[in-house]
Scaffold this motif. Structure first.
Motif, short mmCIF file in Angstrom:
data_model
loop_
_atom_site.label_atom_id
_atom_site.label_comp_id
_atom_site.label_asym_id
_atom_site.label_seq_id
_atom_site.Cartn_x
_atom_site.Cartn_y
_atom_site.Cartn_z
N ILE A 49 9.51 -19.31 51.76
CA ILE A 49 10.61 -18.77 50.97
C ILE A 49 10.12 -17.64 50.07
O ILE A 49 10.86 -16.73 49.74
CB ILE A 49 11.28 -19.89 50.12
CG1 ILE A 49 11.89 -20.92 51.05
CG2 ILE A 49 12.32 -19.33 49.18
CD1 ILE A 49 12.40 -22.16 50.36
N GLY A 50 8.86 -17.72 49.67
CA GLY A 50 8.29 -16.71 48.79
C GLY A 50 8.19 -17.20 47.36
O GLY A 50 8.67 -18.27 47.01
N THR A 51 7.54 -16.39 46.57
CA THR A 51 7.34 -16.72 45.16
C THR A 51 8.29 -15.89 44.32
O THR A 51 8.91 -14.95 44.81
CB THR A 51 5.89 -16.45 44.73
OG1 THR A 51 5.62 -15.06 44.91
CG2 THR A 51 4.91 -17.29 45.53
N ASN A 57 10.31 -20.89 40.49
CA ASN A 57 9.33 -21.97 40.51
C ASN A 57 10.01 -23.30 40.23
O ASN A 57 9.74 -24.31 40.90
CB ASN A 57 8.23 -21.68 39.49
CG ASN A 57 7.11 -22.69 39.51
OD1 ASN A 57 7.33 -23.90 39.60
ND2 ASN A 57 5.89 -22.21 39.41
N ARG A 58 10.89 -23.33 39.25
CA ARG A 58 11.61 -24.57 38.90
C ARG A 58 12.52 -25.03 40.03
O ARG A 58 12.61 -26.23 40.31
CB ARG A 58 12.42 -24.38 37.62
CG ARG A 58 11.55 -24.32 36.38
CD ARG A 58 12.38 -24.09 35.15
NE ARG A 58 11.54 -24.17 33.97
CZ ARG A 58 11.86 -23.63 32.82
NH1 ARG A 58 13.00 -22.97 32.67
NH2 ARG A 58 11.05 -23.75 31.78
N ILE A 59 13.21 -24.09 40.66
CA ILE A 59 14.08 -24.43 41.78
C ILE A 59 13.27 -25.07 42.91
O ILE A 59 13.65 -26.11 43.46
CB ILE A 59 14.86 -23.20 42.29
CG1 ILE A 59 15.91 -22.78 41.25
CG2 ILE A 59 15.51 -23.46 43.65
CD1 ILE A 59 16.52 -21.41 41.51
N ALA A 127 -6.07 -21.43 37.02
CA ALA A 127 -4.96 -20.51 37.32
C ALA A 127 -5.35 -19.45 38.33
O ALA A 127 -4.55 -19.11 39.21
CB ALA A 127 -4.43 -19.88 36.04
N ALA A 128 -6.55 -18.91 38.23
CA ALA A 128 -6.97 -17.83 39.13
C ALA A 128 -7.17 -18.30 40.57
O ALA A 128 -7.12 -17.49 41.50
CB ALA A 128 -8.26 -17.20 38.60
N THR A 129 -7.37 -19.60 40.77
CA THR A 129 -7.64 -20.10 42.12
C THR A 129 -6.44 -20.79 42.76
O THR A 129 -6.51 -21.20 43.91
CB THR A 129 -8.81 -21.10 42.10
OG1 THR A 129 -8.47 -22.21 41.26
CG2 THR A 129 -10.09 -20.44 41.59
N ARG A 130 -5.35 -20.90 42.03
CA ARG A 130 -4.16 -21.57 42.55
C ARG A 130 -3.23 -20.57 43.22
O ARG A 130 -3.32 -19.37 43.00
CB ARG A 130 -3.42 -22.29 41.42
CG ARG A 130 -4.31 -23.40 40.84
CD ARG A 130 -3.57 -24.38 40.03
NE ARG A 130 -2.68 -25.16 40.91
CZ ARG A 130 -1.68 -25.88 40.46
NH1 ARG A 130 -1.43 -25.95 39.19
NH2 ARG A 130 -0.93 -26.56 41.29
N GLY A 133 2.33 -18.63 43.34
CA GLY A 133 3.65 -19.11 42.97
C GLY A 133 3.65 -20.01 41.75
O GLY A 133 4.69 -20.19 41.10
N HIS A 134 2.49 -20.57 41.41
CA HIS A 134 2.40 -21.44 40.24
C HIS A 134 2.45 -20.60 38.96
O HIS A 134 2.23 -19.39 38.97
CB HIS A 134 1.11 -22.26 40.28
CG HIS A 134 1.08 -23.28 41.35
ND1 HIS A 134 1.87 -24.42 41.32
CD2 HIS A 134 0.37 -23.35 42.50
CE1 HIS A 134 1.64 -25.14 42.41
NE2 HIS A 134 0.75 -24.51 43.14
N LEU A 135 2.69 -21.28 37.87
CA LEU A 135 2.74 -20.59 36.58
C LEU A 135 1.40 -19.95 36.26
O LEU A 135 0.35 -20.48 36.62
CB LEU A 135 3.13 -21.58 35.47
CG LEU A 135 4.55 -22.17 35.59
CD1 LEU A 135 4.76 -23.25 34.53
CD2 LEU A 135 5.59 -21.08 35.46
N PRO A 136 1.42 -18.80 35.56
CA PRO A 136 0.18 -18.08 35.26
C PRO A 136 -0.61 -18.75 34.13
O PRO A 136 -0.11 -19.64 33.43
CB PRO A 136 0.68 -16.70 34.82
CG PRO A 136 2.04 -16.97 34.25
CD PRO A 136 2.61 -18.09 35.08
N ALA A 137 -1.83 -18.28 33.93
CA ALA A 137 -2.72 -18.81 32.89
C ALA A 137 -2.07 -18.76 31.51
O ALA A 137 -2.36 -19.60 30.65
CB ALA A 137 -4.04 -18.05 32.88
N SER A 138 -1.18 -17.82 31.28
CA SER A 138 -0.52 -17.69 29.98
C SER A 138 0.32 -18.91 29.63
O SER A 138 0.67 -19.11 28.46
CB SER A 138 0.34 -16.43 29.94
OG SER A 138 1.34 -16.48 30.95
#
Length: 186
Positions: A49-51, A57-59, A127-130, A133-138
């Protein structure tokens, strides 16, 4: 009776590690344990589906969660699903509806206890290795605040595992003991 184990905790609390260890332990004990991970399903959806942004992300998280419980509904009673997810990410009523539709009669919750600092640090580091589509390090700052107030859902017996240290054999045995115990008589 259909049972399920919910491995619960905030992001970066050690749920996936605990799930892997618990699944292996239960399989060695002859239990037909099947791990079901929210992140694994979400990542397969990202591939097709894509990021997108946070709402996307929540959907996909809600869709993955629904898919997990739809799968459990098709399991025979002898299969033990181990659901690796932050079960507090949506209203409890939604979770209760999923449990009901899946036909789950008994839940054993494994709460992955971690300090806010450790959760935020782990999240930042991984965060850098995930998958992108996952939430960023911030997100680590928001996670720090979330972890301060997070608690088990307590829809059944809760086994608290301190994931700041290594998971012990006794922790795994405690889950097994509860699974084997009789339900209280009504």
């Amino acid at each position: 009776m259909k049972q399920a184990i919910f491995v619960n905790g905030v992001p970066a609390s050690g749920k996936s590690t605990v799930t892997k260890m618990l699944t292996t332990f239960l399989l060695e004990k002859g239990c037909a344990a099947v791990p079901l991970s929210l992140d694994t399903l979400k990542e397969s959806l990202y591939a097709h589906i894509g990021t997108g942004g946070r709402e996307h992300n929540r959907i996909l998280g809600r869709a993955s969660y629904h898919g997990i419980f739809a799968s459990i509904a098709a399991f025979p009673d002898g299969i033990l699903p181990i659901v690796d997810a932050w079960h507090g990410f949506q209203p409890e009523s939604v979770l209760r509806d999923h449990i009901s539709r899946a036909g789950i009669e008994r839940i054993v919750e494994v709460w992955c206890a971690v300090s806010p600092t450790t959760a935020a640090t782990r999240f930042r580091e991984r965060a850098a290795t995930r998958h992108e589509g996952h939430l960023p390090a911030s997100y680590a700052g928001e996670l720090f605040e979330l972890a301060k107030q997070a608690s088990p859902i307590s829809l059944g017996p809760v086994i608290r595992i301190d994931t700041e240290t290594s998971v012990s054999h006794d922790d795994l045995c405690a889950v097994c003991d509860i699974l084997r115990s009789e339900l209280p008589k009504a």
